[in-house]
Design a protein around this motif. Structure first.
Motif, short mmCIF file in Angstrom:
data_model
loop_
_atom_site.label_atom_id
_atom_site.label_comp_id
_atom_site.label_asym_id
_atom_site.label_seq_id
_atom_site.Cartn_x
_atom_site.Cartn_y
_atom_site.Cartn_z
N GLN A 90 2.83 -4.43 -3.42
CA GLN A 90 3.65 -5.39 -2.70
C GLN A 90 3.43 -5.19 -1.21
OE1 GLN A 90 7.68 -5.02 -4.01
NE2 GLN A 90 7.20 -5.71 -6.07
N TRP A 91 3.35 -6.29 -0.47
CA TRP A 91 2.95 -6.24 0.94
C TRP A 91 3.98 -6.90 1.83
CZ3 TRP A 91 -0.86 -2.97 1.15
CH2 TRP A 91 -1.70 -2.83 0.04
N LEU A 92 4.00 -6.48 3.09
CA LEU A 92 4.83 -7.06 4.13
C LEU A 92 3.94 -7.44 5.30
CD1 LEU A 92 7.65 -4.34 4.28
CD2 LEU A 92 7.71 -6.49 3.04
N ILE A 93 4.42 -8.35 6.12
CA ILE A 93 3.73 -8.69 7.37
C ILE A 93 4.67 -8.33 8.52
CG2 ILE A 93 4.49 -11.11 7.18
CD1 ILE A 93 1.87 -11.88 8.65
N LYS A 94 4.17 -7.53 9.45
CA LYS A 94 4.98 -7.05 10.58
C LYS A 94 4.10 -6.89 11.81
CE LYS A 94 8.54 -6.55 7.91
NZ LYS A 94 9.47 -7.66 7.87
N ARG A 95 4.75 -6.80 12.97
CA ARG A 95 4.04 -6.62 14.24
C ARG A 95 4.16 -5.16 14.69
NH1 ARG A 95 2.16 -10.56 17.29
NH2 ARG A 95 3.52 -12.11 16.33
#
Length: 169
Positions: A90-95
């Motif tokens: 499972q993946w997230l997108i973040k800065r």
């Protein structure tokens, strides 16, 4: 924040490999799920991710979703992992807000859980501070602390939005 609320919010920020499209172990196409990075990336946007890149502040990353109150479900993803292996995570997108050795950002200091020893003045080696662009809809380093560099899938190269002329998966 209650664990059930945090778990629900993590789901809002999840990313799923788009058809597990993996191009030569270096590029992957993923679909954004949730509003944690709005307005830059919206629910349903597809992005091209480079699996190997040098990390810089301000860069947008796709990272493995952390486990709440438990250990990571498995070891870090190998650089040579195929589409099936990538698709199981499972993946997230973040800065990236801070890199190893950077001062800990105020956004993280102001939300440090009471009762815990204070955070170090600098980001530890092999760790990152990751923040969503839309803080009301993001579970990030303000909630789960420093993020291990070894859990980064890659850096977002560009969006693959409808009408861009690019086939995405």
């Amino acid at each position: 924040m209650r664990p059930a609320t945090a778990a629900a919010l993590l789901g809002l920020a999840a990313m799923v490999p788009a058809g597990a499209v993996l191009l030569g172990h270096r590029l992957v196409v993923v679909t954004v799920r949730g509003m944690s990075m709005a307005p830059a990336y919206l629910d349903g946007d597809r992005v091209l991710v480079r699996r190997t890149a040098r990390l810089t502040r301000g860069q947008v990353l796709v990272v493995e979703r952390p486990a709440l109150r438990t250990r990571w479900p498995g070891g870090p993803l190998p650089a040579t992992a195929g589409a099936r292996t990538v698709g199981r995570r499972q993946w997230l997108i973040k800065r990236v807000a801070a890199l190893p050795g950077d001062p800990v950002p105020e956004a993280m200091l102001s939300t440090w859980p009471p009762g815990l020893p204070g955070p170090p003045p600098r980001v530890p080696d092999d760790s990152l501070v990751l923040l969503g662009d839309n803080p009301q809809h993001s579970v990030d380093s303000r909630n789960f602390g420093f993020y291990p560099v070894e859990r980064v899938l890659g850096t977002v190269v560009r969006p693959l939005r409808p009408g861009s002329g690019r086939a995405a998966g």
